[in-house]
Design a protein around this motif. Structure first.
Motif, PDB file in Angstrom:
ATOM      1  N   GLU A 204      45.105  37.005  27.325  1.00  0.00           N
ATOM      2  CA  GLU A 204      45.982  36.153  28.121  1.00  0.00           C
ATOM      3  C   GLU A 204      47.332  36.840  28.306  1.00  0.00           C
ATOM      4  OE1 GLU A 204      44.419  31.652  27.214  1.00  0.00           O
ATOM      5  OE2 GLU A 204      45.814  32.522  25.758  1.00  0.00           O
ATOM      6  N   ASN A 205      48.127  36.298  29.229  1.00  0.00           N
ATOM      7  CA  ASN A 205      49.451  36.871  29.532  1.00  0.00           C
ATOM      8  C   ASN A 205      49.361  38.373  29.794  1.00  0.00           C
ATOM      9  OD1 ASN A 205      50.986  34.355  29.047  1.00  0.00           O
ATOM     10  ND2 ASN A 205      50.225  34.636  26.952  1.00  0.00           N
ATOM     11  N   THR A 206      48.287  38.739  30.476  1.00  0.00           N
ATOM     12  CA  THR A 206      48.010  40.142  30.798  1.00  0.00           C
ATOM     13  C   THR A 206      47.787  40.239  32.297  1.00  0.00           C
ATOM     14  OG1 THR A 206      47.018  40.527  28.615  1.00  0.00           O
ATOM     15  CG2 THR A 206      46.482  42.088  30.368  1.00  0.00           C
ATOM     16  N   THR A 207      48.769  40.775  33.006  1.00  0.00           N
ATOM     17  CA  THR A 207      48.724  40.796  34.467  1.00  0.00           C
ATOM     18  C   THR A 207      48.188  42.116  34.981  1.00  0.00           C
ATOM     19  OG1 THR A 207      50.646  39.320  34.544  1.00  0.00           O
ATOM     20  CG2 THR A 207      50.088  40.501  36.571  1.00  0.00           C
ATOM     21  N   ALA A 208      47.079  42.059  35.689  1.00  0.00           N
ATOM     22  CA  ALA A 208      46.534  43.240  36.366  1.00  0.00           C
ATOM     23  C   ALA A 208      47.275  43.425  37.679  1.00  0.00           C
ATOM     24  CB  ALA A 208      45.045  43.069  36.611  1.00  0.00           C
ATOM     25  N   VAL A 209      47.715  44.648  37.946  1.00  0.00           N
ATOM     26  CA  VAL A 209      48.529  44.882  39.140  1.00  0.00           C
ATOM     27  C   VAL A 209      47.908  45.872  40.116  1.00  0.00           C
ATOM     28  CG1 VAL A 209      50.699  44.263  38.024  1.00  0.00           C
ATOM     29  CG2 VAL A 209      49.906  46.646  37.940  1.00  0.00           C
ATOM     30  N   ASN A 210      46.948  46.668  39.649  1.00  0.00           N
ATOM     31  CA  ASN A 210      46.384  47.658  40.570  1.00  0.00           C
ATOM     32  C   ASN A 210      45.077  48.199  40.002  1.00  0.00           C
ATOM     33  OD1 ASN A 210      46.183  49.248  42.827  1.00  0.00           O
ATOM     34  ND2 ASN A 210      48.063  50.415  42.458  1.00  0.00           N
ATOM     35  N   ILE A 211      44.373  48.947  40.832  1.00  0.00           N
ATOM     36  CA  ILE A 211      43.134  49.606  40.424  1.00  0.00           C
ATOM     37  C   ILE A 211      43.205  51.068  40.836  1.00  0.00           C
ATOM     38  CG2 ILE A 211      40.629  49.737  40.724  1.00  0.00           C
ATOM     39  CD1 ILE A 211      40.589  46.766  41.277  1.00  0.00           C
ATOM     40  N   GLU A 212      42.931  51.932  39.890  1.00  0.00           N
ATOM     41  CA  GLU A 212      42.694  53.324  40.232  1.00  0.00           C
ATOM     42  C   GLU A 212      41.231  53.425  40.630  1.00  0.00           C
ATOM     43  OE1 GLU A 212      43.687  56.020  37.139  1.00  0.00           O
ATOM     44  OE2 GLU A 212      45.854  55.810  37.414  1.00  0.00           O
ATOM     45  N   THR A 213      40.988  53.685  41.904  1.00  0.00           N
ATOM     46  CA  THR A 213      39.610  53.703  42.385  1.00  0.00           C
ATOM     47  C   THR A 213      38.912  54.981  41.939  1.00  0.00           C
ATOM     48  OG1 THR A 213      40.284  54.678  44.472  1.00  0.00           O
ATOM     49  CG2 THR A 213      40.182  52.282  44.369  1.00  0.00           C
ATOM     50  N   GLY A 214      37.623  54.954  42.001  1.00  0.00           N
ATOM     51  CA  GLY A 214      36.824  56.100  41.587  1.00  0.00           C
ATOM     52  C   GLY A 214      35.606  55.623  40.843  1.00  0.00           C
ATOM     53  N   LYS A 215      34.868  56.543  40.330  1.00  0.00           N
ATOM     54  CA  LYS A 215      33.665  56.221  39.572  1.00  0.00           C
ATOM     55  C   LYS A 215      33.827  56.819  38.183  1.00  0.00           C
ATOM     56  CE  LYS A 215      30.667  56.111  43.640  1.00  0.00           C
ATOM     57  NZ  LYS A 215      29.457  56.679  44.287  1.00  0.00           N
ATOM     58  N   PHE A 238      43.788  34.607  44.708  1.00  0.00           N
ATOM     59  CA  PHE A 238      44.054  35.619  45.721  1.00  0.00           C
ATOM     60  C   PHE A 238      43.777  36.977  45.083  1.00  0.00           C
ATOM     61  CE2 PHE A 238      46.073  38.517  48.529  1.00  0.00           C
ATOM     62  CZ  PHE A 238      46.100  37.892  49.758  1.00  0.00           C
ATOM     63  N   PRO A 239      43.049  37.880  45.774  1.00  0.00           N
ATOM     64  CA  PRO A 239      42.717  39.164  45.159  1.00  0.00           C
ATOM     65  C   PRO A 239      43.973  39.921  44.706  1.00  0.00           C
ATOM     66  CG  PRO A 239      41.482  38.849  47.181  1.00  0.00           C
ATOM     67  CD  PRO A 239      42.493  37.749  47.129  1.00  0.00           C
ATOM     68  N   PHE A 240      44.042  40.280  43.427  1.00  0.00           N
ATOM     69  CA  PHE A 240      45.215  41.001  42.927  1.00  0.00           C
ATOM     70  C   PHE A 240      45.270  42.411  43.506  1.00  0.00           C
ATOM     71  CE2 PHE A 240      42.049  42.797  40.183  1.00  0.00           C
ATOM     72  CZ  PHE A 240      42.552  44.021  39.762  1.00  0.00           C
ATOM     73  N   TYR A 241      44.128  42.872  43.995  1.00  0.00           N
ATOM     74  CA  TYR A 241      44.020  44.191  44.620  1.00  0.00           C
ATOM     75  C   TYR A 241      43.266  43.997  45.921  1.00  0.00           C
ATOM     76  CZ  TYR A 241      42.117  48.902  45.482  1.00  0.00           C
ATOM     77  OH  TYR A 241      41.755  50.102  46.047  1.00  0.00           O
ATOM     78  N   GLU A 242      43.866  44.441  47.034  1.00  0.00           N
ATOM     79  CA  GLU A 242      43.263  44.191  48.350  1.00  0.00           C
ATOM     80  C   GLU A 242      42.487  45.379  48.890  1.00  0.00           C
ATOM     81  OE1 GLU A 242      45.357  41.815  51.304  1.00  0.00           O
ATOM     82  OE2 GLU A 242      47.100  41.854  49.978  1.00  0.00           O
ATOM     83  N   GLY A 243      42.719  46.584  48.357  1.00  0.00           N
ATOM     84  CA  GLY A 243      42.077  47.751  48.925  1.00  0.00           C
ATOM     85  C   GLY A 243      42.404  47.854  50.403  1.00  0.00           C
ATOM     86  N   LEU A 244      41.394  48.089  51.215  1.00  0.00           N
ATOM     87  CA  LEU A 244      41.587  48.130  52.670  1.00  0.00           C
ATOM     88  C   LEU A 244      41.082  46.842  53.324  1.00  0.00           C
ATOM     89  CD1 LEU A 244      40.446  51.810  53.318  1.00  0.00           C
ATOM     90  CD2 LEU A 244      42.788  50.950  53.100  1.00  0.00           C
ATOM     91  N   GLY A 245      40.924  45.786  52.511  1.00  0.00           N
ATOM     92  CA  GLY A 245      40.348  44.546  53.018  1.00  0.00           C
ATOM     93  C   GLY A 245      41.286  43.683  53.826  1.00  0.00           C
ATOM     94  N   LEU A 246      42.606  43.952  53.759  1.00  0.00           N
ATOM     95  CA  LEU A 246      43.606  43.192  54.525  1.00  0.00           C
ATOM     96  C   LEU A 246      43.462  41.686  54.302  1.00  0.00           C
ATOM     97  CD1 LEU A 246      43.470  45.200  57.891  1.00  0.00           C
ATOM     98  CD2 LEU A 246      45.126  45.450  56.034  1.00  0.00           C
TER      99      LEU A 246
END
Length: 522
Positions: A204-215, A238-246
């Motif tokens: 808890e109280n752990t905010t995800a802010v981004n994703i390093e993409t890759g495999k 709301f998605p915390f990471y939108e990628g190219l999904g707009l």
């Protein structure tokens, strides 16, 4: 005090979160590695974690606040496939086959919840109920008749009737049999215990802010820690990471309101929703051994419309007319997201990123749609066939109605962006009463002020940290709400709901002559 004597002066509080002994979970304080990182601790995230832990996968839930403190903790908690007037519209816009699939996905979600309750002997006030969609005007009576025809076309068991067991003068109503209601927190807390026993990690109280993409992908937290994983599930409303999904351009946020009231007249069985506007939704609830009623409705776009306290008063007035109300022990509001075609986005966030999945846009029907999302997530991760995958795929774009709604929603955003920048006031913050907030102007700049119940002033910048729209004061929930994409902030500026990730800038009123932000070091 409202006109009927009920008080809405206290901060709103959801009944679902009262009388519950919530477990506490730590904040993530190190890098970790798991099979699946699940961002969001509501119904979709928890059921996903439960399903995947049952399959032997190592999972971690990352919740920015506390579990079930978002939309799941502020729901009406109906479990139904009767989602207002929708099936006739779906037949027109997405076709008969997909309209039928939408119904089946939500019925399967209901069946899953029912089966899980029985399997684990969960006491969560579950009860089967018939769902009623009713009209009070000739215009909506015709629409309900069209919806009944859609039920017949899609082989949905329904019944058109002229009366309902409530003291409401209706034109007609459409019944969907054997739907349900429950206490969502009691249900999900049982799943949380199972997740823990199976080795699942919860933070808890752990905010995800981004994703390093890759495999594989890596989830990055605000505090700089990394969650290395094979799959990411974005279950954060709301998605915390939108990628190219707009997704900011393909979703809009709606708020609605709930009062939990003790009626003078008994409430009959069933769950009810009006087809007419403004929406009125009703269901029973047992609070401390007393039968009460949840009165829900007054939907509007976040940050837009009249003073929010008036929405609570309108629901109270309706309740007085129908039932007579003795008291209102709880009231609260909820926010949900709506997609361009009203079908949720569930699946790969964008084409070519199969390891990052999202679930959003439940249109106020998250108990069934959120469960359906978790079931679909499980099958995608385990590479099982799922007949609902194409229905929900986020990459879809159906010209009718998506193109029209895309243009309308984004024109609305542009209008509110400009309107907010031009709005100035002459309100002196010192003249605010205790527990009052307002937009103010300081040295020609737009700020927000709230004076708390102890008389302390809280000054914030009103520019939303998402794309720069100007937030508006929500006097019903004591929050600053963005009319563009639905971000919400506390009166101290902290993020309550995304897509904004950063808080509003705060100012010390005693040093306001220098207009120095708290972030600048005073």
């Amino acid at each position: 005090m409202t006109q009927n004597g009920q008080s809405f002066s206290e901060h709103p509080k959801s009944y679902w979160q009262d009388f519950i002994d919530f477990p506490n979970f730590p904040k993530l304080d190190q890098d970790i590695e798991v099979d699946v990182a699940i961002v969001g601790g509501g119904i979709t995230g928890i059921i996903s974690a439960y399903l995947l832990a049952n399959e032997g996968l190592k999972i971690a839930i990352l919740e920015a606040d506390e579990l079930m403190n978002g939309t799941t903790g502020h729901t009406t908690a109906k479990i139904t496939a009767q989602h207002d007037l929708i099936y006739d519209e779906f037949i027109t816009n997405i076709g008969k086959s997909k309209a039928r699939l939408y119904y089946e996905a939500n019925i399967e979600a209901l069946d899953f919840i029912k089966k899980t309750i029985k399997e684990h002997k969960i006491d969560c006030d579950f009860s089967s109920q018939d769902a009623y969609l009713y009209s009070t005007t000739d215009e909506y009576a015709k629409k309900i008749e069209k919806e009944a025809e859609a039920y017949e076309t899609l082989r949905i068991a329904g019944e058109l009737v002229e009366t309902i067991p409530l003291d409401i003068n209706i034109k007609n109503a459409l019944i969907m049999k054997n739907q349900a209601q429950f206490h969502p927190i009691k249900f999900l807390l049982n799943l949380v215990e199972i997740i823990k026993r199976k080795g699942g990690l919860i933070f808890e109280n752990t905010t995800a802010v981004n994703i390093e993409t890759g495999k594989p992908p890596t989830v990055l937290t605000r505090d700089g820690f990394r969650v290395n994983c094979k799959h990411v599930l974005a279950c954060s409303h709301f998605p915390f990471y939108e990628g190219l999904g707009l997704y900011s351009t393909r979703l809009h946020a709606d708020r609605s309101y709930v009062v939990a009231a003790k009626p003078k007249k008994p409430f009959s069985d069933g769950i009810y929703i009006s087809a007419d506007q403004p929406t009125r939704s009703l269901r029973s609830v047992n609070i401390n051994g007393e039968e009460m009623v949840l009165i829900v409705g007054e939907s509007h776009k976040t940050g837009q419309g009249e003073e929010t306290i008036k929405h609570y008063e309108a629901l109270e007035s309706f309740g007085q007319q129908v039932f007579g109300l003795e008291s209102i022990p709880y009231y609260w509001s909820a926010q949900d997201l709506v997609t361009l075609d009203k079908v949720p986005y569930i699946g790969e966030i964008t084409s070519g990123q199969p390891n990052i999945l999202i679930a959003t846009g439940f249109r106020k029907w998250g108990m069934s749609n959120g469960t359906a999302a978790a079931l679909l997530f499980r099958d995608i991760i385990l590479r099982r066939k799922n007949r609902f995958k194409n229905l929900y795929t986020p990459s879809r774009f159906i010209a009718n109605p998506s193109l029209k709604n895309f243009l309308v929603e984004n024109a609305n955003v542009a209008t509110n962006l400009i309107k907010g920048k031009l709005q100035m006031t002459n309100i002196n913050p010192e003249t605010l009463a205790n527990d009052e907030g307002a937009v103010i102007t300081i040295k020609g700049e737009r700020k927000g002020a709230y004076k708390d119940k102890d008389g302390q002033l809280h000054i914030v910048d009103t520019t939303c940290t998402h794309v720069g729209c100007e937030v508006e004061w929500n006097n019903g929930d004591r929050s600053w709400d963005c009319p563009c994409h639905g971000s919400r902030f506390s009166y101290t500026g902290e993020v309550l709901e995304g897509p904004a990730e950063k808080p509003l800038q705060k100012y010390d009123y005693k040093m306001i002559d220098n207009l120095t932000s708290e972030d600048s070091g005073y």
